[in-house]
Design a protein around this motif. Sequence first.
Motif, mmCIF file in Angstrom:
data_model
loop_
_atom_site.group_PDB
_atom_site.id
_atom_site.type_symbol
_atom_site.label_atom_id
_atom_site.label_comp_id
_atom_site.label_asym_id
_atom_site.label_seq_id
_atom_site.Cartn_x
_atom_site.Cartn_y
_atom_site.Cartn_z
ATOM 1 N N UNK A 276 -3.114 10.723 -6.229
ATOM 2 C CA UNK A 276 -2.324 11.213 -5.099
ATOM 3 C C UNK A 276 -1.669 12.566 -5.378
ATOM 4 N N UNK A 277 -1.624 12.959 -6.640
ATOM 5 C CA UNK A 277 -1.067 14.275 -6.957
ATOM 6 C C UNK A 277 -2.045 15.397 -6.650
ATOM 7 N N UNK A 278 -3.325 15.052 -6.406
ATOM 8 C CA UNK A 278 -4.333 16.081 -6.125
ATOM 9 C C UNK A 278 -5.023 15.859 -4.771
ATOM 10 N N UNK A 279 -4.862 14.683 -4.179
ATOM 11 C CA UNK A 279 -5.499 14.389 -2.900
ATOM 12 C C UNK A 279 -4.490 14.524 -1.769
ATOM 13 N N UNK A 280 -4.958 15.032 -0.604
ATOM 14 C CA UNK A 280 -4.054 15.094 0.542
ATOM 15 C C UNK A 280 -4.066 13.754 1.279
ATOM 16 N N UNK A 281 -3.263 13.661 2.338
ATOM 17 C CA UNK A 281 -3.074 12.389 3.032
ATOM 18 C C UNK A 281 -4.376 11.853 3.617
ATOM 19 N N UNK A 282 -5.205 12.726 4.171
ATOM 20 C CA UNK A 282 -6.464 12.284 4.775
ATOM 21 C C UNK A 282 -7.433 11.761 3.715
ATOM 22 N N UNK A 283 -7.493 12.421 2.566
ATOM 23 C CA UNK A 283 -8.369 11.968 1.490
ATOM 24 C C UNK A 283 -7.891 10.629 0.929
ATOM 25 N N UNK B 161 -3.703 9.608 10.450
ATOM 26 C CA UNK B 161 -4.544 10.811 10.486
ATOM 27 C C UNK B 161 -4.146 11.716 11.651
ATOM 28 N N UNK B 162 -3.808 11.122 12.787
ATOM 29 C CA UNK B 162 -3.475 11.916 13.966
ATOM 30 C C UNK B 162 -2.094 12.563 13.880
ATOM 31 N N UNK B 163 -1.124 11.871 13.277
ATOM 32 C CA UNK B 163 0.268 12.313 13.366
ATOM 33 C C UNK B 163 0.870 12.743 12.032
ATOM 34 N N UNK B 164 0.069 12.818 10.971
ATOM 35 C CA UNK B 164 0.603 13.199 9.670
ATOM 36 C C UNK B 164 -0.118 14.434 9.143
ATOM 37 N N UNK B 165 0.608 15.511 8.821
ATOM 38 C CA UNK B 165 -0.034 16.691 8.232
ATOM 39 C C UNK B 165 -0.679 16.335 6.895
ATOM 40 N N UNK B 166 -1.817 16.922 6.606
ATOM 41 C CA UNK B 166 -2.579 16.559 5.412
ATOM 42 C C UNK B 166 -1.809 16.831 4.128
ATOM 43 N N UNK B 167 -1.113 17.978 4.071
ATOM 44 C CA UNK B 167 -0.436 18.380 2.836
ATOM 45 C C UNK B 167 0.905 17.689 2.636
ATOM 46 N N UNK B 168 1.371 16.933 3.606
ATOM 47 C CA UNK B 168 2.720 16.361 3.524
ATOM 48 C C UNK B 168 2.866 15.318 2.431
ATOM 49 N N UNK B 169 1.780 14.750 1.949
ATOM 50 C CA UNK B 169 1.880 13.763 0.879
ATOM 51 C C UNK B 169 2.055 14.417 -0.489
ATOM 52 N N UNK C 26 -8.719 4.708 0.468
ATOM 53 C CA UNK C 26 -8.296 3.331 0.731
ATOM 54 C C UNK C 26 -9.275 2.627 1.662
ATOM 55 N N UNK C 27 -9.759 3.341 2.662
ATOM 56 C CA UNK C 27 -10.703 2.746 3.612
ATOM 57 C C UNK C 27 -11.993 2.331 2.918
ATOM 58 N N UNK D 14 3.781 6.897 -0.966
ATOM 59 C CA UNK D 14 3.047 8.047 -0.444
ATOM 60 C C UNK D 14 3.452 8.366 0.993
ATOM 61 N N UNK D 15 3.455 7.352 1.856
ATOM 62 C CA UNK D 15 3.765 7.643 3.255
ATOM 63 C C UNK D 15 5.235 8.003 3.449
ATOM 64 N N UNK D 16 6.127 7.390 2.675
ATOM 65 C CA UNK D 16 7.536 7.779 2.766
ATOM 66 C C UNK D 16 7.727 9.232 2.332
ATOM 67 N N UNK D 17 6.967 9.652 1.323
ATOM 68 C CA UNK D 17 7.004 11.056 0.911
ATOM 69 C C UNK D 17 6.474 11.957 2.023
ATOM 70 N N UNK D 18 5.400 11.512 2.679
ATOM 71 C CA UNK D 18 4.787 12.320 3.736
ATOM 72 C C UNK D 18 5.755 12.557 4.896
ATOM 73 N N UNK D 19 6.456 11.520 5.331
ATOM 74 C CA UNK D 19 7.370 11.716 6.456
ATOM 75 C C UNK D 19 8.603 12.513 6.024
#
Length: 363
Positions: A317-324, A240-248, A329-330, A173-178
Amino acid sequence: MSTPLEISCEWYSCFAAGFGFAFYYCGAGVYSSKHSTEVTISRNQSLTWMCAAIGLSLCGVYILISSEITAMQMAALEQTNLTIIETTYRDYSDYEIRILAIGTVGVSCLAMTLAFTIPIRPIKDSLYEKTNHVNTIRDQLKMVMWAIRQKGLLKMAPFYLFTGFFTIFWLSIYTTAISFTESLAVYKNLAAYYCMAVMFGEVVVGVLMSYLNKRIKDFGLVPAMSMVISMYSLASVLIVLYTPAESSIRPTSELSFCEPSYWVALLIGIFLGVVDGAMNNVRITAAARAVPSQPAIAFCITKFYQALASTIFYYLCSVLDAYQIVALMTFTLLAGLIGFISLLKDLRGVHDAEKLPEKKIRI
């Protein structure tokens, strides 16, 4: 557009890979129980996970080399005046994918050869010696069903689900986001350096835990869990601070709270590596304490929870953004922390603070 045959082959490959993965962890669990005691299990798992993480650096090197090969191929195509489709994110050619598949097969063959030739040295007071052995498949299945109902494993189930969520997050997920963040797309090799950053975090926590395990009793429990909580908190705040929500989900040019940064992405990779190393240490150590009479089966059950959570997580993860995703996980980690604290109370409530009372199994 993929043909039905290609789709079928892809599904079969994924099934075979998952089946092999399960067999590997079953074998690794038995081998660990044969060569570890209650004192050394945490240290041994730290070293094992650290060595496994070194493979991430090889993956990073591969991406760097394949990137150069792709650049040379693109330059050759430009000279032929062919139309080239440009993408705003790192794309992998069929040639790169085939080379990666060949490399995977080669490494797997070496691993199998090593597994058949590695010496087996009996360890006095090993976890395996304390195991109640059964011979038939039917009795083994009964043993698995018995172990999965043990109070200690049930209390740790939310944490084991978190391990599945988190593993998929840092692997995929995070590799996809970046890769899908437009401001980071100019760094074509960021994914390679991210793999190396995760590896660095895994090695750091492996060295630290193997050293401190000799000096602090049960370092794989409370100290390791404290490391998981603190490093995960730092990583989550930065994500959360440095990753756009839709990038995942898709390529995006949207802004995050702070401007996405190359160096912050690598720092997050280090934190995620530390969390992964400490998290798996807690997973193994807690499982061995939760079902002391069947540690190998307990290890396999933890992987069952992890695989189940990973499967669910991929769909979510196909329907949730990075923040969700981070929020999910939290929440799971907090539930796991509550179960972990309850397990510790149970351990301290018994006479030797080492083993939990277990229900009797009927074979």
